[in-house]
Design an enzyme around this catalytic site. Structure first.
Site, PDB file in Angstrom:
ATOM      1  N   ARG A   1       0.858  -1.188   0.000  1.00 41.40           N
ATOM      2  CA  ARG A   1       0.000   0.000   0.000  1.00 41.40           C
ATOM      3  C   ARG A   1       0.899   1.245   0.000  1.00 41.40           C
ATOM      4  O   ARG A   1       1.792   1.381   0.824  1.00 41.40           O
ATOM      5  CB  ARG A   1      -0.870   0.008   1.248  1.00 41.40           C
ATOM      6  CG  ARG A   1      -1.697   1.253   1.304  1.00 41.40           C
ATOM      7  CD  ARG A   1      -2.256   1.507   2.670  1.00 41.40           C
ATOM      8  NE  ARG A   1      -2.965   2.761   2.660  1.00 41.40           N
ATOM      9  CZ  ARG A   1      -3.005   3.586   3.693  1.00 41.40           C
ATOM     10  NH1 ARG A   1      -2.367   3.298   4.794  1.00 41.40           N
ATOM     11  NH2 ARG A   1      -3.676   4.712   3.609  1.00 41.40           N
TER      12      ARG A   1
ATOM     13  N   GLU B   1      -9.488  -2.837   2.121  1.00 35.82           N
ATOM     14  CA  GLU B   1      -8.375  -2.370   1.283  1.00 35.82           C
ATOM     15  C   GLU B   1      -7.358  -3.485   1.040  1.00 35.82           C
ATOM     16  O   GLU B   1      -6.778  -3.566  -0.038  1.00 35.82           O
ATOM     17  CB  GLU B   1      -7.697  -1.172   1.962  1.00 35.82           C
ATOM     18  CG  GLU B   1      -8.556   0.079   1.915  1.00 35.82           C
ATOM     19  CD  GLU B   1      -8.256   1.056   3.041  1.00 35.82           C
ATOM     20  OE1 GLU B   1      -8.542   0.714   4.208  1.00 35.82           O
ATOM     21  OE2 GLU B   1      -7.752   2.140   2.761  1.00 35.82           O
TER      22      GLU B   1
ATOM     23  N   ARG C   1      -7.033  15.431  12.988  1.00 42.15           N
ATOM     24  CA  ARG C   1      -6.738  16.392  11.912  1.00 42.15           C
ATOM     25  C   ARG C   1      -7.891  17.377  11.743  1.00 42.15           C
ATOM     26  O   ARG C   1      -9.052  16.990  11.853  1.00 42.15           O
ATOM     27  CB  ARG C   1      -6.512  15.643  10.590  1.00 42.15           C
ATOM     28  CG  ARG C   1      -5.153  15.000  10.504  1.00 42.15           C
ATOM     29  CD  ARG C   1      -5.026  14.152   9.264  1.00 42.15           C
ATOM     30  NE  ARG C   1      -5.078  12.739   9.585  1.00 42.15           N
ATOM     31  CZ  ARG C   1      -5.237  11.769   8.693  1.00 42.15           C
ATOM     32  NH1 ARG C   1      -5.373  12.062   7.421  1.00 42.15           N
ATOM     33  NH2 ARG C   1      -5.258  10.515   9.075  1.00 42.15           N
TER      34      ARG C   1
ATOM     35  N   ASN D   1     -19.891   1.570  11.892  1.00 42.19           N
ATOM     36  CA  ASN D   1     -20.383   1.244  13.238  1.00 42.19           C
ATOM     37  C   ASN D   1     -21.299   2.260  13.899  1.00 42.19           C
ATOM     38  O   ASN D   1     -22.042   1.903  14.803  1.00 42.19           O
ATOM     39  CB  ASN D   1     -19.190   1.017  14.172  1.00 42.19           C
ATOM     40  CG  ASN D   1     -18.422  -0.231  13.802  1.00 42.19           C
ATOM     41  OD1 ASN D   1     -18.976  -1.322  13.835  1.00 42.19           O
ATOM     42  ND2 ASN D   1     -17.176  -0.074  13.422  1.00 42.19           N
TER      43      ASN D   1
HETATM   44  P1  AMP Z   1     -10.587   3.221  11.473  1.00 41.56           P
HETATM   45  O1  AMP Z   1      -9.561   4.314  11.332  1.00 41.56           O
HETATM   46  O2  AMP Z   1     -11.340   2.930  10.220  1.00 41.56           O
HETATM   47  O3  AMP Z   1     -10.056   1.990  12.138  1.00 41.56           O
HETATM   48  O4  AMP Z   1     -11.694   3.778  12.491  1.00 41.56           O
HETATM   49  C1  AMP Z   1     -11.381   4.178  13.798  1.00 41.56           C
HETATM   50  C2  AMP Z   1     -12.573   4.941  14.376  1.00 41.56           C
HETATM   51  O5  AMP Z   1     -13.738   4.093  14.349  1.00 41.56           O
HETATM   52  C3  AMP Z   1     -12.363   5.374  15.821  1.00 41.56           C
HETATM   53  O6  AMP Z   1     -12.766   6.720  15.993  1.00 41.56           O
HETATM   54  C4  AMP Z   1     -13.301   4.449  16.571  1.00 41.56           C
HETATM   55  O7  AMP Z   1     -13.823   5.062  17.735  1.00 41.56           O
HETATM   56  C5  AMP Z   1     -14.413   4.212  15.567  1.00 41.56           C
HETATM   57  N1  AMP Z   1     -15.144   2.985  15.898  1.00 41.56           N
HETATM   58  C6  AMP Z   1     -14.679   1.724  15.891  1.00 41.56           C
HETATM   59  N2  AMP Z   1     -15.633   0.852  16.319  1.00 41.56           N
HETATM   60  C7  AMP Z   1     -16.723   1.603  16.627  1.00 41.56           C
HETATM   61  C8  AMP Z   1     -18.023   1.308  17.137  1.00 41.56           C
HETATM   62  N3  AMP Z   1     -18.407   0.069  17.401  1.00 41.56           N
HETATM   63  N4  AMP Z   1     -18.898   2.348  17.291  1.00 41.56           N
HETATM   64  C9  AMP Z   1     -18.529   3.620  17.013  1.00 41.56           C
HETATM   65  N5  AMP Z   1     -17.305   3.957  16.533  1.00 41.56           N
HETATM   66  C10 AMP Z   1     -16.412   2.985  16.344  1.00 41.56           C
END
Ligand code: AMP
Length: 406
Positions: free
Chosen positions: A95, A393, A245, A339
């Site tokens: 990546r 990805e 950010r 989520n």
């Molecule tokens: P990522 O960068 O795609 O891994 O996403 C990370 C973000 O997803 C973080 O802000 C987490 O708090 C949020 N996140 C992960 N699981 C959940 C959940 N079950 N409910 C709400 N937010 C979530």
């Protein structure tokens, strides 16, 4: 577990102090092994990994262990215990965050490609040098198979000049390459394609707004599989409110902070990248779960962070009716997009009634239980389909690399 593995791809994602890795069957998406080496070049460099169906394992890599050491550990220690799996690796997919205007497709790595990635370092100073270290280390360790780079920026190369140019003097673009490049392209491309499969829609006649919402967040306007606009800019700092950010901001804030308040440019860079977004607004957390908890408990700062995140996203979605004309679907993906039903509900609520986007509250709030985390959540009379599509990805990178085998 691995006795009848035929052909797999090793997917590598190198950050400045980490290497994520996974071994994937490119045909089925089956993951045989995944793991991460962290704190590389620091005193507590370590690695953990998990073979499919087995307990997670971990080890220290030794003080100041670097990316080469991590990749050698993967090859000599972890894969040495699974010779069939090691033998099954027929390509390595890397990546790459920034490919500038040089790369619009996955590309077979050679010395020229390494030089091209090096050329793009000014636009991704934290990521591209780490990717290069990873590529060089992996080419040494896995020297008999093709190595393929998959660029996060490639998907956005179809944007027209009206979207990718900044309204600044032309030579800053022509001589220095200053323009919008976008990010998360692999994810936007994947969910734009997958939603058509899910809805049984013709990908050549489908307009979709894809919202990739995680710690980094971006939104894209995709017409017939081609990106027409996206919210990230020269770098992944632009656009939506993110974990740490700031996203879209008046450039004069930089002049004010430097000229009037006496900040140095590197301080501003640090603040905008690491101390802003949800973390900056809430003062407590960059994590969406923490923000949501505060919002539900009526914490004022978390509520503002929640609302700003949703408001900015809704504004971007509304603005993408300009390049798309009409919109067939809005897709949510990424840790937050997949989520957070509260976020999805609020964003759709903020869209003006004239767009006719309506969510089915029940499907939305129980998307995980009803749909296994994937599927439509719009109301039957919605003019636009609203769909949750988990991103993948790694699978795209594995599939892209596999195309180069033979
Ligand atoms: P990522 O960068 O795609 O891994 O996403 C990370 C973000 O997803 C973080 O802000 C987490 O708090 C949020 N996140 C992960 N699981 C959940 C959940 N079950 N409910 C709400 N937010 C979530």
């Amino acid at each position: 577990m691995t006795s009848n593995v035929e052909q797999t791809v090793l997917v590598i994602n190198c950050g400045s102090s980490s290497v994520k890795f996974a071994i994937i069957d490119p045909k089925t998406g089956h993951v045989y092994l995944n793991g991460i080496a962290e704190a590389l070049t620091l005193d507590d460099a370590r690695i953990d990994w998990r073979f499919e169906g087995k307990e997670k394992q971990k080890d220290t890599l030794g003080a100041k262990a670097d990316h080469q050491k991590a990749i050698d550990y993967l090859n000599n220690k972890i894969l040495a215990t699974a010779p069939e799996l090691l033998k099954s690796i027929c390509a390595v997919g890397h990546r790459i965050v920034q490919g500038g205007e040089l790369y619009t497709e996955p590309t077979l790595v050679d010395d020229e490609v390494e030089a091209g990635i090096e050329k793009c370092i000014p636009f991704a100073p934290l990521h591209n040098p780490a990717h290069l270290i990873g590529i060089r280390a992996a080419r040494k360790a896995f020297s008999t198979v093709p190595h393929v780079t998959v660029f996060d920026t490639a998907f956005h190369q179809t944007m027209p000049a009206v979207a990718y140019r900044f309204a600044i003097p032309e030579e800053l673009y022509t001589k220095h390459g200053i323009r919008k490049y976008g990010a998360h392209g692999t994810s936007h491309g994947y969910v734009a394609k997958t939603v058509c499969e899910q809805l049984n829609a013709d990908p050549n006649n489908f307009n979709v707004i894809t919202c990739h919402l995680g710690n980094g967040a971006s939104v894209s306007a995709v017409k017939n599989g081609k990106c027409l606009d996206t919210s990230m800019g020269l770098t992944p700092l632009d656009g939506l409110v993110m974990g740490t950010r700031c996203g879209e901001i008046d450039p004069s804030v930089v002049f004010f902070m430097c000229d009037v308040l006496g900040y140095k440019v590197e301080d501003v860079r640090e603040i905008f990248n690491k101390k802003s977004g949800l973390a900056g607004i809430s003062g407590t957390t960059s994590d969406w779960r923490g923000i949501t908890e505060g919002y539900e408990n009526h914490d004022e700062k978390c509520t503002l962070a929640f609302e700003m995140f949703c408001y900015r996203l809704a504004k971007f979605i509304a603005s993408y009716y300009v390049p798309l004309g009409n919109v067939d679907a809005i897709v949510f993906t990424g840790g937050i997009g997949e989520n957070s039903y509260l976020m999805r509900k609020r964003v759709i609520e903020l869209l003006p009634a004239v767009f006719g986007v309506k969510i089915d509250e029940d499907l939305n709030s129980k998307a995980r239980a009803y749909l296994g985390g994937s599927g439509p959540i719009h109301a039957p009379d919605s003019k636009v389909k609203v769909v949750v599509v988990p991103t993948n990805e790694e699978l795209v990178i594995a599939q892209s690399a596999f195309k180069f085998v033979k």
